[in-house]
Write a protein that holds these residues in place. Structure first.
Motif, PDB file in Angstrom:
ATOM      1  N   LEU A 121       0.828  -1.201   0.000  1.00  0.00           N
ATOM      2  CA  LEU A 121       0.000   0.000   0.000  1.00  0.00           C
ATOM      3  C   LEU A 121       0.870   1.261   0.000  1.00  0.00           C
ATOM      4  N   ARG A 122       1.886   1.288   0.866  1.00  0.00           N
ATOM      5  CA  ARG A 122       2.780   2.457   0.945  1.00  0.00           C
ATOM      6  C   ARG A 122       3.574   2.641  -0.346  1.00  0.00           C
ATOM      7  N   ALA A 123       4.101   1.558  -0.893  1.00  0.00           N
ATOM      8  CA  ALA A 123       4.966   1.635  -2.075  1.00  0.00           C
ATOM      9  C   ALA A 123       4.189   1.974  -3.345  1.00  0.00           C
ATOM     10  N   GLY A 124       2.927   1.573  -3.403  1.00  0.00           N
ATOM     11  CA  GLY A 124       2.159   1.734  -4.642  1.00  0.00           C
ATOM     12  C   GLY A 124       1.500   3.076  -4.830  1.00  0.00           C
ATOM     13  N   GLY A 125       1.435   3.878  -3.775  1.00  0.00           N
ATOM     14  CA  GLY A 125       0.800   5.178  -3.894  1.00  0.00           C
ATOM     15  C   GLY A 125      -0.709   5.119  -4.045  1.00  0.00           C
ATOM     16  N   HIS A 126      -1.328   4.051  -3.544  1.00  0.00           N
ATOM     17  CA  HIS A 126      -2.784   3.904  -3.684  1.00  0.00           C
ATOM     18  C   HIS A 126      -3.537   4.195  -2.392  1.00  0.00           C
ATOM     19  N   GLU A 127      -2.867   4.861  -1.445  1.00  0.00           N
ATOM     20  CA  GLU A 127      -3.529   5.165  -0.186  1.00  0.00           C
ATOM     21  C   GLU A 127      -4.630   6.199  -0.431  1.00  0.00           C
ATOM     22  N   PRO A 128      -5.856   5.881  -0.031  1.00  0.00           N
ATOM     23  CA  PRO A 128      -6.965   6.813  -0.255  1.00  0.00           C
ATOM     24  C   PRO A 128      -6.871   8.020   0.678  1.00  0.00           C
ATOM     25  N   ALA A 129      -7.498   9.111   0.274  1.00  0.00           N
ATOM     26  CA  ALA A 129      -7.495  10.330   1.084  1.00  0.00           C
ATOM     27  C   ALA A 129      -8.313  10.146   2.363  1.00  0.00           C
ATOM     28  N   GLU A 130      -9.361   9.339   2.300  1.00  0.00           N
ATOM     29  CA  GLU A 130     -10.239   9.143   3.454  1.00  0.00           C
ATOM     30  C   GLU A 130     -10.572   7.661   3.602  1.00  0.00           C
ATOM     31  N   THR A 131     -10.645   7.196   4.834  1.00  0.00           N
ATOM     32  CA  THR A 131     -11.061   5.821   5.097  1.00  0.00           C
ATOM     33  C   THR A 131     -12.172   5.813   6.148  1.00  0.00           C
ATOM     34  N   GLN A 143      -8.664 -15.709   6.648  1.00  0.00           N
ATOM     35  CA  GLN A 143      -8.393 -14.824   5.518  1.00  0.00           C
ATOM     36  C   GLN A 143      -8.029 -13.447   6.061  1.00  0.00           C
ATOM     37  N   ILE A 144      -7.118 -12.788   5.384  1.00  0.00           N
ATOM     38  CA  ILE A 144      -6.830 -11.393   5.670  1.00  0.00           C
ATOM     39  C   ILE A 144      -7.448 -10.599   4.521  1.00  0.00           C
ATOM     40  N   THR A 145      -8.255  -9.610   4.876  1.00  0.00           N
ATOM     41  CA  THR A 145      -8.919  -8.794   3.869  1.00  0.00           C
ATOM     42  C   THR A 145      -8.446  -7.359   3.965  1.00  0.00           C
ATOM     43  N   PHE A 146      -8.003  -6.843   2.826  1.00  0.00           N
ATOM     44  CA  PHE A 146      -7.667  -5.437   2.699  1.00  0.00           C
ATOM     45  C   PHE A 146      -8.858  -4.749   2.054  1.00  0.00           C
ATOM     46  N   SER A 147      -9.426  -3.772   2.738  1.00  0.00           N
ATOM     47  CA  SER A 147     -10.511  -2.954   2.195  1.00  0.00           C
ATOM     48  C   SER A 147      -9.957  -1.544   2.042  1.00  0.00           C
ATOM     49  N   ALA A 148      -9.729  -1.140   0.831  1.00  0.00           N
ATOM     50  CA  ALA A 148      -9.007   0.105   0.550  1.00  0.00           C
ATOM     51  C   ALA A 148      -9.562   1.306   1.299  1.00  0.00           C
ATOM     52  N   LEU A 149     -10.862   1.431   1.368  1.00  0.00           N
ATOM     53  CA  LEU A 149     -11.482   2.586   2.012  1.00  0.00           C
ATOM     54  C   LEU A 149     -11.945   2.288   3.436  1.00  0.00           C
ATOM     55  N   GLY A 150     -11.689   1.093   3.912  1.00  0.00           N
ATOM     56  CA  GLY A 150     -12.112   0.705   5.256  1.00  0.00           C
ATOM     57  C   GLY A 150     -13.400  -0.106   5.225  1.00  0.00           C
ATOM     58  N   GLN A 151     -13.618  -0.834   6.306  1.00  0.00           N
ATOM     59  CA  GLN A 151     -14.744  -1.762   6.382  1.00  0.00           C
ATOM     60  C   GLN A 151     -16.116  -1.092   6.334  1.00  0.00           C
ATOM     61  N   THR A 210     -15.854  -4.470  -4.143  1.00  0.00           N
ATOM     62  CA  THR A 210     -15.564  -3.287  -4.953  1.00  0.00           C
ATOM     63  C   THR A 210     -14.235  -2.633  -4.608  1.00  0.00           C
ATOM     64  N   THR A 211     -13.707  -2.887  -3.392  1.00  0.00           N
ATOM     65  CA  THR A 211     -12.422  -2.287  -3.008  1.00  0.00           C
ATOM     66  C   THR A 211     -11.521  -3.261  -2.273  1.00  0.00           C
ATOM     67  N   SER A 212     -11.867  -4.529  -2.246  1.00  0.00           N
ATOM     68  CA  SER A 212     -11.152  -5.480  -1.386  1.00  0.00           C
ATOM     69  C   SER A 212     -10.127  -6.335  -2.129  1.00  0.00           C
ATOM     70  N   ILE A 213      -9.157  -6.780  -1.353  1.00  0.00           N
ATOM     71  CA  ILE A 213      -8.236  -7.829  -1.769  1.00  0.00           C
ATOM     72  C   ILE A 213      -8.277  -8.862  -0.645  1.00  0.00           C
ATOM     73  N   ASP A 214      -8.595 -10.100  -0.992  1.00  0.00           N
ATOM     74  CA  ASP A 214      -8.697 -11.193  -0.012  1.00  0.00           C
ATOM     75  C   ASP A 214      -7.510 -12.111  -0.166  1.00  0.00           C
ATOM     76  N   ILE A 215      -6.856 -12.438   0.952  1.00  0.00           N
ATOM     77  CA  ILE A 215      -5.679 -13.300   0.915  1.00  0.00           C
ATOM     78  C   ILE A 215      -5.931 -14.500   1.811  1.00  0.00           C
TER      79      ILE A 215
END
Length: 179
Positions: A106-116, A127-135, A173-178
């Motif tokens: 997330l830090r390296a890619g520059g995809h951090e959203p302005a608001e979460t 599973q670990i889930t990344f939700s870009a804008l928060g749950q 719509t904004t998640s990555i599931d691992i």
């Protein structure tokens, strides 16, 4: 006649983290009378309870329904009550490895959203889930963040490299599931 029909929950049976609408609930109740149905999602058990089971109501034949939370790494069946049949639980070192890789990506890619809205990285046990804008992000904000999947696809490429022993999937719509 088909014996088993499998659906995704979010974006197929219901909008992201929303309950089934009455028409879908009625159609699903009717389908459960003639076939086995399985529903899979990146969401965890509470999401299935809130989105699916509450909306189905008491008239549904739950014995014909199988639920597969967290991308199928958990399996629930109904036998008078809902019971967990299996779960592929991540170990603490696995959780740490995945979480670290997500934070670095997330830090390296520059995809951090302005608001979460709420937690971005959630440990769902299997599973670990990344939700870009928060749950708790509103649906409209989620739809606008990565409509063409470019941001998450770029993150997935990096995560596949960093986490070769895991499955990395784009979800919702904004998640990555691992898993």
């Amino acid at each position: 006649m088909k014996k088993l029909i499998v659906f995704d929950l979010d974006g197929t049976l219901a909008e992201s983290k929303s309950s089934l609408d009455e028409e879908m609930a009625q159609l699903l109740r009717g389908l459960l009378e003639v076939a086995r149905v399985a529903v899979i999602s990146g969401g965890d058990w509470p999401q299935f309870e809130n989105q699916l089971l509450t909306s189905l109501g008491g008239g549904a034949d739950r014995r014909s329904l199988s639920l597969l939370p967290t991308c199928g790494t958990k399996f629930y069946e109904y036998n008078g009550t809902w019971g967990l049949r299996y779960a592929e639980v991540l170990t603490p070192p696995e959780v740490e490895e995945i979480t670290r890789a997500l934070q670095q990506t997330l830090r390296a890619g520059g995809h951090e959203p302005a608001e979460t809205w709420g937690e971005q990285i959630e440990n769902r046990g299997t599973q670990i889930t990344f939700s870009a804008l928060g749950q708790q992000a509103p649906l409209e904000a989620k739809k606008a963040w990565d409509p063409d999947f470019v941001k998450r696809q770029a993150m997935k490429v990096v995560l596949d490299e960093r986490l070769p022993s895991y499955a990395v999937r784009l979800g919702g719509t904004t998640s990555i599931d691992i898993t």
